[in-house]
Design a protein around this motif. Structure first.
Motif, PDB file in Angstrom:
ATOM      1  N   ASP A  49       0.752  -1.251   0.061  1.00  0.00           N
ATOM      2  CA  ASP A  49       0.065   0.064  -0.022  1.00  0.00           C
ATOM      3  C   ASP A  49       0.820   1.263  -0.125  1.00  0.00           C
ATOM      4  O   ASP A  49       1.771   1.380   0.787  1.00  0.00           O
ATOM      5  N   GLU A  50       0.558   2.062  -1.117  1.00  0.00           N
ATOM      6  CA  GLU A  50       1.591   3.419  -0.914  1.00  0.00           C
ATOM      7  C   GLU A  50       1.433   4.271   0.238  1.00  0.00           C
ATOM      8  O   GLU A  50       2.360   4.914   0.504  1.00  0.00           O
ATOM      9  N   GLY A  51       0.167   4.169   0.787  1.00  0.00           N
ATOM     10  CA  GLY A  51      -0.067   5.032   2.308  1.00  0.00           C
ATOM     11  C   GLY A  51       1.008   4.528   3.321  1.00  0.00           C
ATOM     12  O   GLY A  51       1.227   5.126   4.247  1.00  0.00           O
ATOM     13  N   SER A  52       1.419   3.168   3.317  1.00  0.00           N
ATOM     14  CA  SER A  52       2.265   2.630   4.221  1.00  0.00           C
ATOM     15  C   SER A  52       3.310   1.886   3.793  1.00  0.00           C
ATOM     16  O   SER A  52       3.553   0.754   3.676  1.00  0.00           O
ATOM     17  N   PRO A  53       4.547   2.668   3.428  1.00  0.00           N
ATOM     18  CA  PRO A  53       5.494   2.266   2.630  1.00  0.00           C
ATOM     19  C   PRO A  53       6.443   1.245   3.421  1.00  0.00           C
ATOM     20  O   PRO A  53       6.612   1.713   4.405  1.00  0.00           O
ATOM     21  N   LEU A  54       7.207   0.393   2.734  1.00  0.00           N
ATOM     22  CA  LEU A  54       7.834  -0.324   3.774  1.00  0.00           C
ATOM     23  C   LEU A  54       9.568  -0.141   3.313  1.00  0.00           C
ATOM     24  O   LEU A  54      10.424  -0.216   4.040  1.00  0.00           O
ATOM     25  N   LEU A  55       9.954   0.099   2.026  1.00  0.00           N
ATOM     26  CA  LEU A  55      11.446   0.257   1.486  1.00  0.00           C
ATOM     27  C   LEU A  55      12.008   1.461   2.179  1.00  0.00           C
ATOM     28  O   LEU A  55      12.977   1.061   2.474  1.00  0.00           O
ATOM     29  N   PRO A  56      11.427   2.609   2.360  1.00  0.00           N
ATOM     30  CA  PRO A  56      12.302   3.823   2.920  1.00  0.00           C
ATOM     31  C   PRO A  56      12.994   3.249   4.261  1.00  0.00           C
ATOM     32  O   PRO A  56      14.228   3.530   4.382  1.00  0.00           O
ATOM     33  N   ASP A  57      12.204   2.523   5.153  1.00  0.00           N
ATOM     34  CA  ASP A  57      12.594   2.034   6.381  1.00  0.00           C
ATOM     35  C   ASP A  57      13.851   1.194   6.058  1.00  0.00           C
ATOM     36  O   ASP A  57      14.799   0.955   6.853  1.00  0.00           O
ATOM     37  N   MET A  58      13.526   0.106   5.194  1.00  0.00           N
ATOM     38  CA  MET A  58      14.433  -0.924   4.837  1.00  0.00           C
ATOM     39  C   MET A  58      15.788  -0.288   4.478  1.00  0.00           C
ATOM     40  O   MET A  58      16.855  -0.669   4.928  1.00  0.00           O
ATOM     41  N   LEU A  59      15.723   0.824   3.559  1.00  0.00           N
ATOM     42  CA  LEU A  59      17.008   1.363   2.949  1.00  0.00           C
ATOM     43  C   LEU A  59      17.733   2.099   3.831  1.00  0.00           C
ATOM     44  O   LEU A  59      18.768   1.965   3.969  1.00  0.00           O
ATOM     45  N   ASP A  60      17.049   2.694   5.093  1.00  0.00           N
ATOM     46  CA  ASP A  60      17.744   3.454   5.928  1.00  0.00           C
ATOM     47  C   ASP A  60      18.443   2.520   6.935  1.00  0.00           C
ATOM     48  O   ASP A  60      19.623   2.721   7.368  1.00  0.00           O
ATOM     49  N   LEU A  61      17.875   1.410   7.058  1.00  0.00           N
ATOM     50  CA  LEU A  61      18.317   0.278   8.106  1.00  0.00           C
ATOM     51  C   LEU A  61      19.592  -0.204   7.550  1.00  0.00           C
ATOM     52  O   LEU A  61      20.495  -0.477   8.235  1.00  0.00           O
ATOM     53  N   GLN A  62      19.474  -0.526   6.227  1.00  0.00           N
ATOM     54  CA  GLN A  62      20.730  -1.034   5.650  1.00  0.00           C
ATOM     55  C   GLN A  62      21.991  -0.329   5.653  1.00  0.00           C
ATOM     56  O   GLN A  62      22.851  -0.541   5.760  1.00  0.00           O
ATOM     57  N   ALA A  63      21.722   1.000   5.306  1.00  0.00           N
ATOM     58  CA  ALA A  63      22.580   2.090   5.369  1.00  0.00           C
ATOM     59  C   ALA A  63      23.210   2.243   6.703  1.00  0.00           C
ATOM     60  O   ALA A  63      24.589   2.273   6.806  1.00  0.00           O
ATOM     61  N   ARG A  64      22.424   1.889   7.805  1.00  0.00           N
ATOM     62  CA  ARG A  64      23.138   1.798   9.179  1.00  0.00           C
ATOM     63  C   ARG A  64      23.994   0.456   9.459  1.00  0.00           C
ATOM     64  O   ARG A  64      25.012   0.524  10.071  1.00  0.00           O
ATOM     65  N   THR A  65      23.287  -0.724   9.068  1.00  0.00           N
ATOM     66  CA  THR A  65      24.061  -1.673   9.347  1.00  0.00           C
ATOM     67  C   THR A  65      25.183  -2.592   8.411  1.00  0.00           C
ATOM     68  O   THR A  65      26.029  -3.087   8.561  1.00  0.00           O
ATOM     69  N   GLY A  66      25.099  -1.991   7.235  1.00  0.00           N
ATOM     70  CA  GLY A  66      25.691  -2.496   6.022  1.00  0.00           C
ATOM     71  C   GLY A  66      25.421  -3.985   5.712  1.00  0.00           C
ATOM     72  O   GLY A  66      25.972  -4.558   4.934  1.00  0.00           O
ATOM     73  N   GLY A  67      24.394  -4.443   6.404  1.00  0.00           N
ATOM     74  CA  GLY A  67      23.990  -6.313   6.299  1.00  0.00           C
ATOM     75  C   GLY A  67      23.098  -6.446   5.299  1.00  0.00           C
ATOM     76  O   GLY A  67      22.608  -5.598   4.404  1.00  0.00           O
ATOM     77  N   ILE A  68      22.107  -7.405   5.541  1.00  0.00           N
ATOM     78  CA  ILE A  68      21.022  -7.602   4.764  1.00  0.00           C
ATOM     79  C   ILE A  68      19.569  -7.058   5.482  1.00  0.00           C
ATOM     80  O   ILE A  68      19.526  -7.262   6.911  1.00  0.00           O
ATOM     81  N   VAL A  69      18.807  -6.476   4.925  1.00  0.00           N
ATOM     82  CA  VAL A  69      17.501  -6.128   5.570  1.00  0.00           C
ATOM     83  C   VAL A  69      16.286  -6.637   4.884  1.00  0.00           C
ATOM     84  O   VAL A  69      16.148  -6.613   3.586  1.00  0.00           O
ATOM     85  N   LEU A  70      15.485  -7.543   5.634  1.00  0.00           N
ATOM     86  CA  LEU A  70      14.211  -8.076   5.048  1.00  0.00           C
ATOM     87  C   LEU A  70      13.179  -7.510   5.542  1.00  0.00           C
ATOM     88  O   LEU A  70      13.103  -6.680   6.283  1.00  0.00           O
TER      89      LEU A  70
END
Ligand code: G1P
Length: 303
Positions: free
Chosen positions: A144-165
């Motif tokens: 649903d475009e009103g509750s996006p998922l990808l922005p939080d996943m991209l932010d988290l990966q930038a912090r951990t450098g690992g895999i985000v699911l």
């Protein structure tokens, strides 16, 4: 909150969309039309996915295609003849909609010559992606475009450098349709869990939890070496889940975000129909009339 020193702090800007599958569940509709181009009201499924990527800041999208599926790439191309016609008619709304498809992101394509599995499909992106982190969006589901998922996943990966699911909770009898994770708590934010194990499509009795991997991943570039070393697994295919499990085993941090919004799964006919009905009902232009008709129709069926 801890900051993991391994992350670059920079968000991934490339995405890979594996879309070379044969879509046997939709035959004969998918003999000549890729399932990713089946319409949901007036936009193909694939456009919703590319829009989801673009609104999360992805600027470069690689479509992994196969034989007979190049029309997917055409959808994101310019159509000067159609645009000119709409301009002459003064149909500015449709003109904007047609132009928009070619402005969402830079679209690239590569081929998966044989359908050897999701891991193999992602592996075909190695030279395009290089060492950078990147997102993977499966070609038959979106949120649903009103509750996006990808922005939080991209932010988290930038912090951990690992895999985000991303995970959804599934019924015990559904575990054999998904990658399933075992997890523990994480201090990296609301809804974030640390992954301790991953298994592809386990029987309910073997499943370590009811947390199912959905078709959004943010991966570090080193996944490509892991894929190259992955032997065929579940279904005789080279599984992305197995390559990720190998990196986890070798010490790569793996986190997941539990998603509570609406996920549209167009990969099988029932989910596709539910998606079309839900999105049609929400449309400002035809939703009201459609909902009224649907209520009458369903009422008539019951009576
Ligand atoms: C793929 C993945 C699986 C994941 C699922 C999500 O399976 O292999 O781990 O849970 O997508 O939709 P597929 O549906 O392609 O069989």
């Amino acid at each position: 909150m801890t900051t993991n020193a391994q992350g670059s702090g920079k968000r991934a800007v490339k995405a890979v969309i594996p879309a070379a599958g044969l879509a046997t569940r939709f035959l004969p509709a998918t003999k000549a039309v890729p399932k990713e181009l089946l319409p949901v009201v007036d936009r193909p499924v694939l456009q919703y996915i590319v829009e989801e990527a673009a609104s999360a800041g992805i600027t470069d999208v690689l479509l992994v295609t196969g034989r007979g599926k190049t029309s997917m790439v055409d959808h994101f191309d310019r159509r000067p003849d159609v645009e000119q016609r709409l301009e002459e008619k003064g149909d500015t709304e449709r003109l904007a909609a047609v132009r928009r498809t070619s402005e969402l992101a830079d679209i690239y394509t590569c081929r998966q010559g044989e359908p050897l599995g999701l891991g193999h499909a992602v592996g075909t992106a190695a030279s395009h992606v290089g060492d950078n982190p990147f997102a993977v969006l499966l070609g038959d589901e979106f949120v649903d475009e009103g509750s996006p998922l990808l922005p939080d996943m991209l932010d988290l990966q930038a912090r951990t450098g690992g895999i985000v699911l991303a995970f959804i909770e599934v019924k015990p009898e559904e575990t054999s349709r998904y990658g399933i994770a075992s997890v523990r708590e994480s201090d990296l934010g609301e809804g974030v869990v640390e992954v301790t194990g991953l298994v592809e499509k386990p029987a309910p009795s073997e499943a370590p939890s009811n947390l199912a991997v959905v078709g959004r991943y943010v991966l570090p570039g080193k996944i490509f070496d892991a894929i190259a070393d992955t032997k065929p697994g579940s279904g005789g295919e080279i599984q992305l889940t197995d390559a990720m499990a190998a990196l986890l085993e070798a010490g790569t941090p793996v986190h997941g975000i539990v998603y509570r919004g609406i996920r549209y799964d167009t990969g099988q006919p029932l989910g596709y129909l539910q998606t079309v009905v839900q999105l049609a009902a929400q449309r400002p232009d035809l939703g009201e009339e459609f909902r009224a008709w649907l209520t009458d129709f369903v009422g008539g069926q019951k009576g």
